[in-house]
Design a protein around this motif. Sequence first.
Motif, PDB file in Angstrom:
ATOM      1  N   ARG A  13      24.393  58.710 -18.924  1.00  0.00           N
ATOM      2  CA  ARG A  13      24.739  57.448 -18.242  1.00  0.00           C
ATOM      3  C   ARG A  13      23.592  56.978 -17.360  1.00  0.00           C
ATOM      4  O   ARG A  13      23.169  55.824 -17.423  1.00  0.00           O
ATOM      5  N   VAL A  14      23.076  57.885 -16.534  1.00  0.00           N
ATOM      6  CA  VAL A  14      22.005  57.520 -15.607  1.00  0.00           C
ATOM      7  C   VAL A  14      20.713  57.210 -16.363  1.00  0.00           C
ATOM      8  O   VAL A  14      19.952  56.326 -15.973  1.00  0.00           O
ATOM      9  N   GLY A  48      20.726  53.703 -17.359  1.00  0.00           N
ATOM     10  CA  GLY A  48      20.397  52.866 -16.205  1.00  0.00           C
ATOM     11  C   GLY A  48      18.928  52.915 -15.859  1.00  0.00           C
ATOM     12  O   GLY A  48      18.331  51.911 -15.447  1.00  0.00           O
ATOM     13  N   GLN A  88      24.746  50.844 -16.950  1.00  0.00           N
ATOM     14  CA  GLN A  88      25.318  52.188 -17.045  1.00  0.00           C
ATOM     15  C   GLN A  88      26.732  52.084 -17.595  1.00  0.00           C
ATOM     16  O   GLN A  88      27.514  51.252 -17.167  1.00  0.00           O
ATOM     17  N   ARG A 140      28.147  57.760 -25.383  1.00  0.00           N
ATOM     18  CA  ARG A 140      27.271  57.078 -24.430  1.00  0.00           C
ATOM     19  C   ARG A 140      25.869  56.884 -25.008  1.00  0.00           C
ATOM     20  O   ARG A 140      25.242  55.846 -24.791  1.00  0.00           O
TER      21      ARG A 140
END
Length: 190
Positions: free
Chosen positions: A111-112, A115, A121, A174
Motif C-alpha cells: 500500500r505504502v 503511495g 494508496q 493491492r
Amino acid sequence: DILVKRDISPNQISVASIAFAFAGVVALNIDSGVIGSICCAIGIQLRLLCNLFDGMVAIEGGKKSDIGSLYNEFPDRIADSLLIIGLGYAIGQSDLGWFAALAAALTAYVRVFGGSIGLKQTFIGPMAKQHRMAVMTAGLLLNAIEANVYGTHYVLLIALAVIAIGSVATCVTRTLAIARQLKGADHVDQ
C-alpha cells in the motif's frame, strides 16, 4: 472529547495500541483458554480504539504533529506483528504465526509503496488490518468456547491460516491495483 481536553497526544495514543496488543497476547500465551482468549480479544479491541482515537485527537483536537504520520503507521505494524506472532506461539504454530505476520506487514508495504510512487494508496482486502483483527477476535471468542468444551484450539489455527492466506491475497490484489493504476497512467501519458 475527553481525550482532546486532556494532555494526551495522538502519538501517545498510537503507542498505547502496542501496549494493549502486547497485554492481550501475553494473556493468550499464559492461558490459551477462556480467560486468555477473552483478554486477548479485549486487547485487540482496545488496540483498534487507539487507532481510531489517535486520528480523532490529531484532527479534531488540533494536535497534529510533524511526526504524526510516523506514529500512525509504525505502531500498527508492531501491534499487528505482536498479535499474529503471539497467536502462533499460543497454539504451537510459531512458523505460521511468523509467516502470517510477515504477510500482514507486506500488505502495508505494498500500500505504502503505491503511495511512494505517486499513486493513490489502496486499502483493499480481502485481509486488510480491520479484517485481520476481526478474524482474530472472532477466532478468540470461538476458542473460548472450543477450549472450554473440547480442550482444543482448531478455530485459532483456522483463524491464523485465514489471516496468512488472506494477507497474501491482499498483497496480490493491492499489487494488481498498483499495476492497473500504472497502466492507466501510461495510457493517459501516450
